[in-house]
Design a protein around this motif. Sequence first.
Motif, PDB file in Angstrom:
ATOM      1  N   ASP A   1      -6.990 -23.672   8.629  1.00 43.72           N
ATOM      2  CA  ASP A   1      -5.622 -23.371   8.186  1.00 43.72           C
ATOM      3  C   ASP A   1      -5.517 -22.124   7.323  1.00 43.72           C
ATOM      4  N   ILE A   2      -6.459 -21.186   7.441  1.00 48.44           N
ATOM      5  CA  ILE A   2      -6.382 -19.971   6.626  1.00 48.44           C
ATOM      6  C   ILE A   2      -7.022 -18.796   7.360  1.00 48.44           C
ATOM      7  N   LEU A   3      -6.482 -17.630   7.117  1.00 46.00           N
ATOM      8  CA  LEU A   3      -7.028 -16.365   7.607  1.00 46.00           C
ATOM      9  C   LEU A   3      -7.086 -15.391   6.435  1.00 46.00           C
ATOM     10  N   VAL A   4      -8.251 -14.801   6.215  1.00 42.41           N
ATOM     11  CA  VAL A   4      -8.432 -13.785   5.175  1.00 42.41           C
ATOM     12  C   VAL A   4      -8.840 -12.489   5.860  1.00 42.41           C
ATOM     13  N   GLU A   5      -8.126 -11.407   5.584  1.00 43.83           N
ATOM     14  CA  GLU A   5      -8.468 -10.101   6.135  1.00 43.83           C
ATOM     15  C   GLU A   5      -8.745  -9.129   5.001  1.00 43.83           C
ATOM     16  N   MET A   6      -9.825  -8.384   5.141  1.00 46.19           N
ATOM     17  CA  MET A   6     -10.209  -7.334   4.194  1.00 46.19           C
ATOM     18  C   MET A   6     -10.191  -6.026   4.955  1.00 46.19           C
ATOM     19  N   PHE A   7      -9.528  -5.022   4.376  1.00 43.66           N
ATOM     20  CA  PHE A   7      -9.441  -3.709   5.015  1.00 43.66           C
ATOM     21  C   PHE A   7      -9.802  -2.638   4.012  1.00 43.66           C
ATOM     22  N   GLY A   8     -10.576  -1.642   4.442  1.00 43.72           N
ATOM     23  CA  GLY A   8     -10.912  -0.516   3.590  1.00 43.72           C
ATOM     24  C   GLY A   8     -10.878   0.776   4.380  1.00 43.72           C
ATOM     25  N   THR A   9     -10.429   1.859   3.742  1.00 43.61           N
ATOM     26  CA  THR A   9     -10.355   3.151   4.418  1.00 43.61           C
ATOM     27  C   THR A   9     -10.546   4.284   3.422  1.00 43.61           C
TER      28      THR A   9
ATOM     29  N   TYR B   1     -13.738   3.698  -5.873  1.00 40.01           N
ATOM     30  CA  TYR B   1     -14.705   4.692  -5.368  1.00 40.01           C
ATOM     31  C   TYR B   1     -14.033   5.823  -4.588  1.00 40.01           C
ATOM     32  N   GLY B   2     -12.713   5.976  -4.679  1.00 41.51           N
ATOM     33  CA  GLY B   2     -12.007   6.986  -3.909  1.00 41.51           C
ATOM     34  C   GLY B   2     -11.453   6.467  -2.593  1.00 41.51           C
ATOM     35  N   ALA B   3     -11.698   5.198  -2.275  1.00 43.13           N
ATOM     36  CA  ALA B   3     -11.178   4.581  -1.056  1.00 43.13           C
ATOM     37  C   ALA B   3     -10.048   3.618  -1.405  1.00 43.13           C
ATOM     38  N   ALA B   4      -9.310   3.198  -0.383  1.00 45.42           N
ATOM     39  CA  ALA B   4      -8.230   2.223  -0.549  1.00 45.42           C
ATOM     40  C   ALA B   4      -8.625   0.928   0.141  1.00 45.42           C
ATOM     41  N   TYR B   5      -8.348  -0.195  -0.511  1.00 49.87           N
ATOM     42  CA  TYR B   5      -8.718  -1.506   0.018  1.00 49.87           C
ATOM     43  C   TYR B   5      -7.531  -2.453  -0.077  1.00 49.87           C
ATOM     44  N   SER B   6      -7.516  -3.448   0.793  1.00 56.39           N
ATOM     45  CA  SER B   6      -6.536  -4.519   0.676  1.00 56.39           C
ATOM     46  C   SER B   6      -7.147  -5.826   1.165  1.00 56.39           C
TER      47      SER B   6
ATOM     48  N   LEU C   1     -10.698 -13.754  -4.862  1.00 63.04           N
ATOM     49  CA  LEU C   1     -11.424 -13.028  -3.814  1.00 63.04           C
ATOM     50  C   LEU C   1     -11.714 -11.598  -4.257  1.00 63.04           C
ATOM     51  N   ALA C   2     -10.709 -10.935  -4.815  1.00 62.08           N
ATOM     52  CA  ALA C   2     -10.886  -9.547  -5.243  1.00 62.08           C
ATOM     53  C   ALA C   2     -11.926  -9.432  -6.351  1.00 62.08           C
ATOM     54  N   ASP C   3     -11.916 -10.378  -7.275  1.00 59.41           N
ATOM     55  CA  ASP C   3     -12.877 -10.342  -8.378  1.00 59.41           C
ATOM     56  C   ASP C   3     -14.310 -10.588  -7.901  1.00 59.41           C
ATOM     57  N   SER C   4     -14.463 -11.223  -6.741  1.00 60.39           N
ATOM     58  CA  SER C   4     -15.799 -11.585  -6.254  1.00 60.39           C
ATOM     59  C   SER C   4     -16.429 -10.526  -5.364  1.00 60.39           C
ATOM     60  N   LEU C   5     -15.693  -9.473  -5.001  1.00 59.96           N
ATOM     61  CA  LEU C   5     -16.141  -8.554  -3.952  1.00 59.96           C
ATOM     62  C   LEU C   5     -17.519  -7.970  -4.231  1.00 59.96           C
ATOM     63  N   MET C   6     -18.341  -7.955  -3.175  1.00 61.99           N
ATOM     64  CA  MET C   6     -19.675  -7.379  -3.237  1.00 61.99           C
ATOM     65  C   MET C   6     -19.771  -6.194  -2.284  1.00 61.99           C
ATOM     66  N   ILE C   7     -20.610  -5.232  -2.638  1.00 61.70           N
ATOM     67  CA  ILE C   7     -20.905  -4.123  -1.721  1.00 61.70           C
ATOM     68  C   ILE C   7     -21.945  -4.614  -0.732  1.00 61.70           C
TER      69      ILE C   7
ATOM     70  N   LEU D   1       0.820  -1.202   0.000  1.00 63.34           N
ATOM     71  CA  LEU D   1       0.000   0.000   0.000  1.00 63.34           C
ATOM     72  C   LEU D   1       0.858   1.257   0.000  1.00 63.34           C
ATOM     73  N   GLY D   2       2.132   1.108   0.263  1.00 62.26           N
ATOM     74  CA  GLY D   2       2.995   2.274   0.367  1.00 62.26           C
ATOM     75  C   GLY D   2       2.724   3.063   1.625  1.00 62.26           C
ATOM     76  N   LEU D   3       2.382   2.376   2.715  1.00 63.63           N
ATOM     77  CA  LEU D   3       1.980   3.045   3.941  1.00 63.63           C
ATOM     78  C   LEU D   3       2.874   2.612   5.090  1.00 63.63           C
ATOM     79  N   SER D   4       2.828   3.366   6.172  1.00 56.76           N
ATOM     80  CA  SER D   4       3.477   2.931   7.394  1.00 56.76           C
ATOM     81  C   SER D   4       2.416   2.322   8.288  1.00 56.76           C
TER      82      SER D   4
END
Length: 226
Positions: free
Chosen positions: A134-142, A182-187, A210-216, A19-22
């Motif tokens: 055996d898996i963890l998926v995290e979605m973050f948006g800001t 939409y002007g937001a950042a997601y990962s 996962l990214a291709d499947s995302l729903m609002i 993301l280029g973030l700290s």
Amino acid sequence: MEPRLGRIAGIVTLAAASLGLSAQTRPPAEPMRTASLAAIQQQQATPDAPRTMPINWAAAREDARTQTQANTQIAAVRQVQRFPQPVNDGAANVTATRLPVLIPTSAALGLGESAVARLFPQADFYTLSITGPDILVEMFGTRLAHAVAPDAASRRRLRAADPAGYRISQTEYGRELSFNRYGAAYSITVECAEPGTDARCTSETYVRRLADSLMIAAGSPEPGEE
């Protein structure tokens, strides 16, 4: 890997390099705030004075309408749970989240009834954690911008994306994919108990799916916003 999977109730961490973030860490009751991406690099923002970026709600509403039409067609054939329902009480506060809340579908996750989802929403950001065997998926948006890219090399790296607009990187435990919408950042971060052998972490295929499947799933403008 077990302690990593167990941190769903502990510290939420993002691999912020792509993301280029700290990055910072916070318990999930108050998930991490972080900056949006290169699209907002011309805006003045600092870590102590984040800028709230405007959301393109017209585009989000159009995508939501298309999504609803597709779901209606699918439901006419068979009843399906489109995405895992969060189990924590605090998830109900998502009605006050002021950016589109994107969630991967159950079909793309491929975890069946074993998926356990927890959603930690705030007004300007959210974290979604989904665990399975055996898996963890995290979605973050800001929609908060805390900093600008410090130099030309960083700006070029942040702009580097594939034709789908994704930036994908390998991490110690799996894969991370980030994008702007939409002007937001997601990962999306995928971590596996066996990252060296689990196909969901050894290639980009799973995180891209996962990214291709995302729903609002939620999100609404503030009063007065378009």
